[in-house]
Write a protein that holds these residues in place. Structure first.
Motif, short mmCIF file in Angstrom:
data_model
loop_
_atom_site.label_atom_id
_atom_site.label_comp_id
_atom_site.label_asym_id
_atom_site.label_seq_id
_atom_site.Cartn_x
_atom_site.Cartn_y
_atom_site.Cartn_z
N UNK A 181 19.98 22.88 19.35
CA UNK A 181 19.44 21.96 20.34
C UNK A 181 18.76 20.81 19.61
N UNK A 182 18.76 19.65 20.23
CA UNK A 182 17.96 18.53 19.74
C UNK A 182 16.63 18.61 20.50
N UNK A 183 15.56 18.80 19.76
CA UNK A 183 14.26 19.06 20.38
C UNK A 183 13.35 17.84 20.25
N UNK A 184 12.76 17.45 21.37
CA UNK A 184 11.75 16.40 21.42
C UNK A 184 10.47 17.07 21.94
N UNK A 185 9.34 16.72 21.33
CA UNK A 185 8.06 17.32 21.74
C UNK A 185 7.07 16.21 22.03
N UNK A 186 6.41 16.32 23.17
CA UNK A 186 5.30 15.43 23.51
C UNK A 186 4.02 16.22 23.36
N UNK A 187 3.09 15.69 22.57
CA UNK A 187 1.81 16.33 22.35
C UNK A 187 0.74 15.25 22.23
N UNK A 188 -0.46 15.62 21.81
CA UNK A 188 -1.54 14.65 21.64
C UNK A 188 -1.95 14.60 20.17
N UNK A 189 -2.60 13.49 19.79
CA UNK A 189 -3.18 13.38 18.45
C UNK A 189 -4.29 14.42 18.33
N UNK A 190 -5.03 14.37 17.27
CA UNK A 190 -6.08 15.36 17.00
C UNK A 190 -6.84 15.73 18.26
N UNK A 191 -6.73 17.01 18.63
CA UNK A 191 -7.41 17.48 19.81
C UNK A 191 -8.93 17.46 19.64
N UNK A 192 -9.36 17.77 18.46
CA UNK A 192 -10.79 17.75 18.17
C UNK A 192 -10.96 17.63 16.66
N UNK A 193 -11.88 16.83 16.25
CA UNK A 193 -12.11 16.63 14.83
C UNK A 193 -12.52 17.94 14.15
N UNK A 194 -13.25 18.78 14.86
CA UNK A 194 -13.75 20.02 14.29
C UNK A 194 -12.73 21.16 14.34
N UNK A 195 -11.62 20.97 15.02
CA UNK A 195 -10.64 22.04 15.14
C UNK A 195 -9.92 22.29 13.82
N UNK A 196 -9.59 23.55 13.56
CA UNK A 196 -8.91 23.91 12.32
C UNK A 196 -7.51 23.31 12.28
N UNK A 197 -7.08 22.99 11.08
CA UNK A 197 -5.73 22.45 10.86
C UNK A 197 -4.97 23.40 9.96
N UNK A 198 -3.67 23.52 10.19
CA UNK A 198 -2.81 24.34 9.35
C UNK A 198 -1.53 23.54 9.09
N UNK A 199 -1.52 22.83 7.98
CA UNK A 199 -0.38 21.97 7.66
C UNK A 199 0.86 22.76 7.28
N UNK A 200 0.72 24.06 6.99
CA UNK A 200 1.88 24.87 6.64
C UNK A 200 2.84 25.03 7.83
N UNK A 201 2.32 24.88 9.04
CA UNK A 201 3.18 24.95 10.22
C UNK A 201 4.15 23.77 10.31
N UNK A 202 3.80 22.68 9.65
CA UNK A 202 4.63 21.47 9.73
C UNK A 202 5.97 21.62 9.02
N UNK A 203 6.04 22.50 8.02
CA UNK A 203 7.30 22.65 7.28
C UNK A 203 8.41 23.22 8.15
N UNK A 204 8.07 24.03 9.13
CA UNK A 204 9.06 24.62 10.03
C UNK A 204 9.61 23.62 11.04
N UNK A 205 8.87 22.57 11.29
CA UNK A 205 9.25 21.67 12.39
C UNK A 205 9.45 20.23 11.92
N UNK A 206 9.73 20.05 10.64
CA UNK A 206 9.80 18.69 10.11
C UNK A 206 10.97 17.89 10.67
N UNK A 207 12.00 18.52 11.19
CA UNK A 207 13.17 17.80 11.72
C UNK A 207 13.09 17.60 13.23
N UNK A 208 11.98 17.92 13.82
CA UNK A 208 11.82 17.79 15.27
C UNK A 208 11.10 16.48 15.58
N UNK A 209 11.61 15.75 16.55
CA UNK A 209 11.01 14.47 16.94
C UNK A 209 9.77 14.73 17.78
N UNK A 210 8.63 14.29 17.28
CA UNK A 210 7.35 14.51 17.96
C UNK A 210 6.77 13.18 18.41
#
Length: 122
Positions: free
Chosen positions: A35-64
């Motif tokens: 499937x060709x996947x497009x995702x609509x989301x928001x920028x940083x939900x909260x400055x204090x929220x935890x980030x996990x950049x390792x999740x980005x490697x699984x979805x690098x070819x998805x249009x966000x």
């Protein structure tokens, strides 16, 4: 011909949460299922929220598509009312955004989704 899917996900990487992992894996496996996947989301939900950049490697070819999240602005306005001891105004202001301040993101997501659907014939 590949089918296209548009996902709306308030929680999406690099923000870390269980909901983020669920939406990221769902998008990843849809992509692997041709499937060709497009995702609509928001920028940083909260400055204090935890980030996990390792999740980005699984979805690098998805249009966000990222939208501005006005939740933080609304929270600061509400804190302003509380700081100046305007509890009644703060309560009234908060009651406009049920269940919480992030409820308005759907309005912006809907407008963006209409444009993406039209552009990509989803």
């Amino acid at each position: 011909m590949k089918k296209e899917i548009l996902m709306l996900s308030y929680m999406y990487p690099p923000t870390w949460s269980i909901a983020t992992q669920r939406s990221a894996k769902f998008a990843k496996y849809l992509k692997e299922s041709w499937y060709i996947v497009h995702v609509i989301t928001v920028y940083n939900k909260c400055i204090l929220q935890k980030k996990d950049k390792s999740l980005l490697k699984d979805i690098k070819w998805i249009k966000v598509y990222k939208l501005i999240d006005i939740e933080i602005v609304l929270r600061y306005i509400n804190w302003f009312f509380l700081y100046f001891k305007l509890k009644k105004i703060s309560t009234l202001f908060s009651s406009l955004f049920v269940p919480d301040f992030s409820v308005l993101w759907w309005f912006l997501a809907f407008i963006k989704a209409k444009k993406i659907i039209k552009k990509h014939n989803i």
